[in-house]
Design a protein around this motif. Sequence first.
Motif, PDB file in Angstrom:
ATOM      1  N   LYS A  23       0.830  -1.206   0.000  1.00 50.85           N
ATOM      2  CA  LYS A  23       0.000   0.000   0.000  1.00 50.85           C
ATOM      3  C   LYS A  23       0.868   1.260   0.000  1.00 50.85           C
ATOM      4  CE  LYS A  23      -4.003   1.968  -0.061  1.00 50.85           C
ATOM      5  NZ  LYS A  23      -4.873   1.845  -1.226  1.00 50.85           N
ATOM      6  N   ILE A  24       1.946   1.255   0.771  1.00 50.89           N
ATOM      7  CA  ILE A  24       2.848   2.403   0.801  1.00 50.89           C
ATOM      8  C   ILE A  24       3.470   2.614  -0.573  1.00 50.89           C
ATOM      9  CG2 ILE A  24       5.012   3.307   1.770  1.00 50.89           C
ATOM     10  CD1 ILE A  24       4.201   1.827   4.425  1.00 50.89           C
ATOM     11  N   LYS A  25       3.932   1.524  -1.228  1.00 51.85           N
ATOM     12  CA  LYS A  25       4.496   1.612  -2.583  1.00 51.85           C
ATOM     13  C   LYS A  25       3.483   2.221  -3.545  1.00 51.85           C
ATOM     14  CE  LYS A  25       7.683  -2.283  -2.473  1.00 51.85           C
ATOM     15  NZ  LYS A  25       7.947  -3.636  -2.946  1.00 51.85           N
ATOM     16  N   GLU A  26       2.244   1.751  -3.449  1.00 52.88           N
ATOM     17  CA  GLU A  26       1.172   2.248  -4.324  1.00 52.88           C
ATOM     18  C   GLU A  26       0.968   3.754  -4.122  1.00 52.88           C
ATOM     19  OE1 GLU A  26      -3.625   1.877  -4.071  1.00 52.88           O
ATOM     20  OE2 GLU A  26      -2.536  -0.041  -4.008  1.00 52.88           O
ATOM     21  N   LEU A  27       0.908   4.192  -2.879  1.00 50.67           N
ATOM     22  CA  LEU A  27       0.679   5.605  -2.580  1.00 50.67           C
ATOM     23  C   LEU A  27       1.863   6.471  -3.000  1.00 50.67           C
ATOM     24  CD1 LEU A  27      -0.964   5.220   0.941  1.00 50.67           C
ATOM     25  CD2 LEU A  27      -2.108   5.942  -1.171  1.00 50.67           C
ATOM     26  N   ILE A  28       3.079   5.978  -2.754  1.00 50.21           N
ATOM     27  CA  ILE A  28       4.283   6.716  -3.136  1.00 50.21           C
ATOM     28  C   ILE A  28       4.321   6.917  -4.649  1.00 50.21           C
ATOM     29  CG2 ILE A  28       6.804   6.518  -3.314  1.00 50.21           C
ATOM     30  CD1 ILE A  28       6.753   5.215  -0.521  1.00 50.21           C
ATOM     31  N   LYS A  29       4.023   5.863  -5.382  1.00 52.67           N
ATOM     32  CA  LYS A  29       4.027   5.942  -6.846  1.00 52.67           C
ATOM     33  C   LYS A  29       2.937   6.898  -7.329  1.00 52.67           C
ATOM     34  CE  LYS A  29       3.785   3.113 -11.006  1.00 52.67           C
ATOM     35  NZ  LYS A  29       3.578   1.780 -11.551  1.00 52.67           N
ATOM     36  N   GLN A  30       1.741   6.768  -6.766  1.00 52.99           N
ATOM     37  CA  GLN A  30       0.599   7.591  -7.163  1.00 52.99           C
ATOM     38  C   GLN A  30       0.865   9.080  -6.902  1.00 52.99           C
ATOM     39  OE1 GLN A  30      -3.012   6.220  -5.295  1.00 52.99           O
ATOM     40  NE2 GLN A  30      -4.031   8.159  -5.583  1.00 52.99           N
ATOM     41  N   GLU A  31       1.468   9.403  -5.768  1.00 51.86           N
ATOM     42  CA  GLU A  31       1.691  10.805  -5.385  1.00 51.86           C
ATOM     43  C   GLU A  31       3.085  11.318  -5.762  1.00 51.86           C
ATOM     44  OE1 GLU A  31      -0.704  12.808  -4.141  1.00 51.86           O
ATOM     45  OE2 GLU A  31      -2.084  11.109  -4.342  1.00 51.86           O
ATOM     46  N   LEU A  63       7.198   7.410   3.255  1.00 53.91           N
ATOM     47  CA  LEU A  63       6.125   7.706   4.201  1.00 53.91           C
ATOM     48  C   LEU A  63       6.740   8.241   5.479  1.00 53.91           C
ATOM     49  CD1 LEU A  63       3.049   7.385   4.983  1.00 53.91           C
ATOM     50  CD2 LEU A  63       3.709   5.181   5.958  1.00 53.91           C
ATOM     51  N   ARG A  64       6.232   9.356   5.971  1.00 50.41           N
ATOM     52  CA  ARG A  64       6.669   9.913   7.250  1.00 50.41           C
ATOM     53  C   ARG A  64       5.654   9.499   8.313  1.00 50.41           C
ATOM     54  NH1 ARG A  64      10.091  13.063   9.284  1.00 50.41           N
ATOM     55  NH2 ARG A  64      10.914  13.747   7.273  1.00 50.41           N
ATOM     56  N   ILE A  65       6.163   8.887   9.378  1.00 53.36           N
ATOM     57  CA  ILE A  65       5.327   8.525  10.522  1.00 53.36           C
ATOM     58  C   ILE A  65       5.818   9.330  11.709  1.00 53.36           C
ATOM     59  CG2 ILE A  65       4.544   6.685  12.061  1.00 53.36           C
ATOM     60  CD1 ILE A  65       5.062   4.682   9.837  1.00 53.36           C
ATOM     61  N   SER A  66       4.889   9.933  12.438  1.00 52.00           N
ATOM     62  CA  SER A  66       5.271  10.727  13.604  1.00 52.00           C
ATOM     63  C   SER A  66       4.350  10.423  14.779  1.00 52.00           C
ATOM     64  CB  SER A  66       5.222  12.224  13.263  1.00 52.00           C
ATOM     65  OG  SER A  66       3.914  12.581  12.839  1.00 52.00           O
ATOM     66  N   VAL A  67       4.820  10.770  15.942  1.00 49.46           N
ATOM     67  CA  VAL A  67       4.029  10.674  17.169  1.00 49.46           C
ATOM     68  C   VAL A  67       3.915  12.092  17.693  1.00 49.46           C
ATOM     69  CG1 VAL A  67       3.951   9.787  19.519  1.00 49.46           C
ATOM     70  CG2 VAL A  67       4.824   8.339  17.684  1.00 49.46           C
TER      71      VAL A  67
END
Length: 193
Positions: free
Chosen positions: A100-108, A113-117
């Motif tokens: 899913k991350i690969k798909e989103l990265i390619k699409q955008e 992906l940046r993940i934060s707390v």
Amino acid sequence: MEQTMQLITKETIIGDIVENYPETIEPLMEMGVHCVGCHVSPYETLEGGFKGHGMTDEEINKALKKLNGVIKNNPNNKSQKEEFDFSNARLNVTDKAARKIKELIKQEKKKGLRISVVPGGCSGFKYGMELSDDASENDVIIEEKGIKIFLDKPSMAKLDGSNVDFVDSLQGAGFKIENPKATKSCGCGNSFR
């Protein structure tokens, strides 16, 4: 009269209290300050939050004493100066999440992906996710299964050992983080302590 140093004062920002002293979340909620996780509270002073909940100056002083006592008496309270070993930090990404991350990265057309707390949510902290092009100099970069995940160092320290999955169910689709460091989470699963 003996004076003791207070770690939390009337001017302390609520977001800083939640981030630095998560053991105070429950006492704050017991005092009727249920907004410790709302979108406004991270930027509000403790005095402003208490006054917004109708507390008098006397009640505020008692609350400050109680909160500072909770911090002082917490055997698990670790200094924020304590160093975290980032060389052994890990974040596990499931195959489904990686796809899913690969798909989103390619699409955008992004690099990772940046993940934060961040302070917020009904339990004290919440997860943030966004596609990103660049890492900052203080980021930890996780490269796994053909993807890059960027995390700032304080977030990585809170997420070390976590699992990132992508869930598609009747309740909706989205990324899910299983964090072994979380001591408590809200019913919706979007925030933790």
